[in-house]
Each structure stands twice: as structure tokens, then as C-alpha cells.
Design a protein around this motif. Structure first.
Motif, mmCIF file in Angstrom:
data_model
loop_
_atom_site.group_PDB
_atom_site.id
_atom_site.type_symbol
_atom_site.label_atom_id
_atom_site.label_comp_id
_atom_site.label_asym_id
_atom_site.label_seq_id
_atom_site.Cartn_x
_atom_site.Cartn_y
_atom_site.Cartn_z
ATOM 1 N N LEU A 151 8.726 3.913 7.885
ATOM 2 C CA LEU A 151 7.293 3.919 7.608
ATOM 3 C C LEU A 151 6.745 2.496 7.558
ATOM 4 C CD1 LEU A 151 4.647 5.305 6.759
ATOM 5 C CD2 LEU A 151 5.516 5.311 4.395
ATOM 6 N N CYS A 188 -2.845 -0.014 6.644
ATOM 7 C CA CYS A 188 -2.289 0.336 5.341
ATOM 8 C C CYS A 188 -1.953 1.818 5.299
ATOM 9 C CB CYS A 188 -3.289 -0.010 4.232
ATOM 10 S SG CYS A 188 -3.476 -1.784 3.952
ATOM 11 N N TRP A 189 -1.096 2.164 4.348
ATOM 12 C CA TRP A 189 -0.715 3.561 4.156
ATOM 13 C C TRP A 189 -1.906 4.370 3.667
ATOM 14 C CZ3 TRP A 189 -0.847 6.856 -0.026
ATOM 15 C CH2 TRP A 189 -0.116 8.041 0.090
ATOM 16 N N SER A 190 -1.977 5.619 4.100
ATOM 17 C CA SER A 190 -2.986 6.552 3.589
ATOM 18 C C SER A 190 -2.351 7.930 3.516
ATOM 19 C CB SER A 190 -4.225 6.579 4.495
ATOM 20 O OG SER A 190 -3.886 7.071 5.776
ATOM 21 N N LEU A 199 3.806 1.042 10.029
ATOM 22 C CA LEU A 199 2.530 0.535 9.525
ATOM 23 C C LEU A 199 2.306 -0.923 9.941
ATOM 24 C CD1 LEU A 199 2.450 2.060 5.913
ATOM 25 C CD2 LEU A 199 1.261 2.876 7.960
ATOM 26 N N SER A 236 0.826 -1.213 0.000
ATOM 27 C CA SER A 236 0.000 0.000 0.000
ATOM 28 C C SER A 236 0.857 1.258 0.000
ATOM 29 C CB SER A 236 -0.930 0.005 1.225
ATOM 30 O OG SER A 236 -0.216 0.266 2.430
ATOM 31 N N ILE A 237 2.152 1.130 0.324
ATOM 32 C CA ILE A 237 3.047 2.286 0.383
ATOM 33 C C ILE A 237 3.472 2.663 -1.033
ATOM 34 C CG2 ILE A 237 5.227 3.169 1.298
ATOM 35 C CD1 ILE A 237 5.083 0.960 3.439
ATOM 36 N N ASN A 278 5.674 9.326 -4.325
ATOM 37 C CA ASN A 278 5.157 9.456 -2.965
ATOM 38 C C ASN A 278 5.305 10.915 -2.544
ATOM 39 O OD1 ASN A 278 5.095 9.554 -0.034
ATOM 40 N ND2 ASN A 278 5.261 7.319 -0.033
#
Length: 315
Positions: free
Chosen positions: A294, A304-306, A298, A192-193, A263
């Protein structure tokens, strides 16, 4: 009670052992492992030190662990540096076994390591096979433009075949992860990153399985992106990264290169460092450090990344 420590130098075909001042060679096979265990018991060995050698040490590690021995794995470079510090510049299997035994006796606080589980063994085999195929494809692609006629035709056909085989390995890696619910969840978090693709995520699962249980400094140091001091007296040298785990670090470098473009937060970090006059590689390493921290955060928080940081409870 003083522990008797054995050193084992592992190769594909044989095991060179040094314990209690005695040396012996065993074949690296199941029958010999049982004989080895009995021989070590006869010498009252309780701890065994060996180098991490990929697939070659796995089964003897498991066998000795199952028989109640404490098994310590050390980095081959660390073992070689220890031998040199002890004055042994020559490198032979017997010398290596002797030095591993002495290293284990001198550094008594080394932690025993449990054998890697079957999932990680299978995943490692797939990732190593994939890397070998990718290296071969890269070499052949470079050759394709340097040969003519039938040579070029055969080379390009081989590259196409390697493309298919790499795709098959990618599918096998994803299928293996999907069959393990816990690993599939960790994989989903990592992918998800932005910038972290399927191969990098799989490599972090395999070779950085501690992620989620570390603090930020430990995570950076373990993969080898923590700057190390170089100070002595009035000298204050530039910090450089060193050590760590090469395989996941190499893939993290590629992920950081991508993250520096796609990113948003890490792109700002990269551009700020470049604007401050930092070298390209220094800026990328900083992004690598941000990425691994990161990922660790997580996984620890199991989310998950947001783009937006999660709201924190005031309670």
C-alpha cells in the motif's frame, strides 16, 4: 577488458584492502582516502566492493565515487556466506577483504551504488540515535521495578531524562523532514496510512527510499516480508520470510500490529487469517506485506490514503 576489482574491509579506524593479489591497510580518514585512491589507480582498479557498515563506510564510499571508481555495497551476511562457500571459515580483516575482491570478480553483474545523499545520512543518524535511546529506556524501565531506594530513584530519573531526549530526537527528525519539500510530501503520504506513525514513516523514508518505484513483489521482497519457496523434488516445504532490511521491517511489524486494530481493511485481513487458523505472527506478516505494498502504491501515485479507492478514468 577485464576489470580489476578491489575488496575493502571497513572498520571504524582502518581499511583493509585486497587488489590485484596485493594487500594493504590504510587508516579510515580523509588523508588516507586520497592515498588509497592513488594506490588503486596504480593497480588499474576500476571497481571496489565493500560491505555496508553504517556510518563507517560512508565517507570512503563518497571519496572513491567522486574519483570515478565503481563502488559496490554488499550485505555483510552475503559476503560471509560467500567466504564460507569458498572454504574460508576463519574471519579476519584480511580474509574479508580478499573475499570481497573475489566476490566482485565472480559476480560481475553487481550494480554500483551511488553514495547516499546528505538528507538520508542525517536522517539515519537521528533514527539510529533514537533507537539506541529507546533500547536504553526499555532496559532501565525493566530495572526500575527490581531495585530499591536510591537505585530506583536514580533509575527513574534517568528514564525521565531519556524520555526528554527521545522527544527532542523526534522533533529533530520532523524538523529535518519538513525542510525538504519532496521528503515532506512522501512523509505526509506515509503517515496518512492508519497504523503508520511518524517513526515508521521516517524509517521507510530512510531505509526504503526506493518505495514508489517498485512493483508489489519487489517492495515485499526488499523489506523481507515476501514468502520464499522451500521446494526440492517431492518436498514442498512451508514458505517463510527471510532476508530484507531489518530496521524498517522491525518498525513495520509494530505498525502492522496497530493497523490490525485500527485500519478497517487490514483488520478484516487479519481477522480472516486468524479465523482460518493461521498463527498470530503469520497473520501480522500478511498485514505487513499489505502495508508495504500500500505504501509503495500511494507513493507511486503521489496521493494520501483514503477509505475509498480513487475513481479510475474510463478514458
Amino acid at each position: 577488458m577485464v576489470k580489476v576489482v578491489a575488496g575493502i574491509d571497513v572498520s571504524k579506524a582502518s581499511l583493509d584492502i585486497c587488489a590485484a593479489g596485493r594487500t594493504r591497510r590504510f587508516a579510515n580518514d580523509a588523508t588516507s582516502w586520497r592515498t588509497l585512491g592513488a594506490w588503486l589507480r596504480g593497480l588499474e582498479v576500476s571497481r571496489v566492493v565493500m560491505e555496508a557498515t553504517g556510518r563507517y563506510h560512508r565517507r570512503v564510499h563518497q571519496c572513491l565515487h567522486d574519483r570515478g571508481f565503481e563502488v559496490v555495497l554488499v550485505n555483510p551476511l552475503r559476503a560471509r556466506r560467500f567466504a564460507e562457500a569458498m572454504g574460508y571459515l576463519a574471519k579476519t580483516d584480511r580474509v574479508d577483504a580478499l573475499m570481497l575482491a573475489r566476490l566482485g570478480a565472480v559476480l560481475g553483474d553487481l550494480e554500483p551504488v551511488a553514495p547516499q545523499d546528505a538528507f538520508l545520512n542525517r536522517l539515519e543518524d537521528l533514527l539510529v540515535s533514537r533507537a539506541t535511546h529507546v533500547d536504553a529506556r526499555t532496559m532501565l524501565r525493566q530495572m526500575a521495578g527490581e531495585v530499591d531506594g536510591e537505585g530506583e530513584t536514580v533509575t527513574r530519573a534517568t528514564v525521565a531524562d531519556l524520555d526528554d531526549r527521545i522527544a527532542a530526537l523526534d522533533a529533530a527528525i520532523e524538523a529535518l523532514i519538513a525542510r525538504d519539500p519532496e521528503q515532506a510530501e512522501r512523509y505526509s503520504i506515509l503517515t496518512s496510512i492508519p497504523g503508520v506513525g511518524p517513526v515508521t514513516a521516517a524509517a521507510l523514508l530512510c531505509w526504503m527510499s526506493e518505495l514508489g518505484g517498485l512493483d508489489r513483489r519487489q517492495a515485499a521482497a526488499l523489506i523481507g516480508v515476501a514468502p520464499m519457496a522451500d521446494d526440492s523434488g517431492q518436498h514442498h516445504g512451508a514458505r517463510h520470510i527471510r532476508g530484507g532490511r531489518r530496521r524498517p521491517r522491525d518498525l513495520l511489524f509494530m505498525a502492522a500490529t496497530s493497523a490490525a486494530r485500527c485500519n478497517g481493511d487490514l483488520k478484516i485481513v487479519f481477522q480472516r487469517l486468524k479465523a482460518a487458523g493461521k498463527a498470530h505472527k503469520v497473520a501480522i506478516v500478511a498485514v505487513m506485506r499489505k502495508l508495504i505494498v500500500l505504501a509503495n502504491t500511494l507513493l507511486r501515485e503521489q496521493r494520501c490514503w483514503s477509505p475509498e479507492a480513487p475513481a479510475r478514468s474510463s478514458a
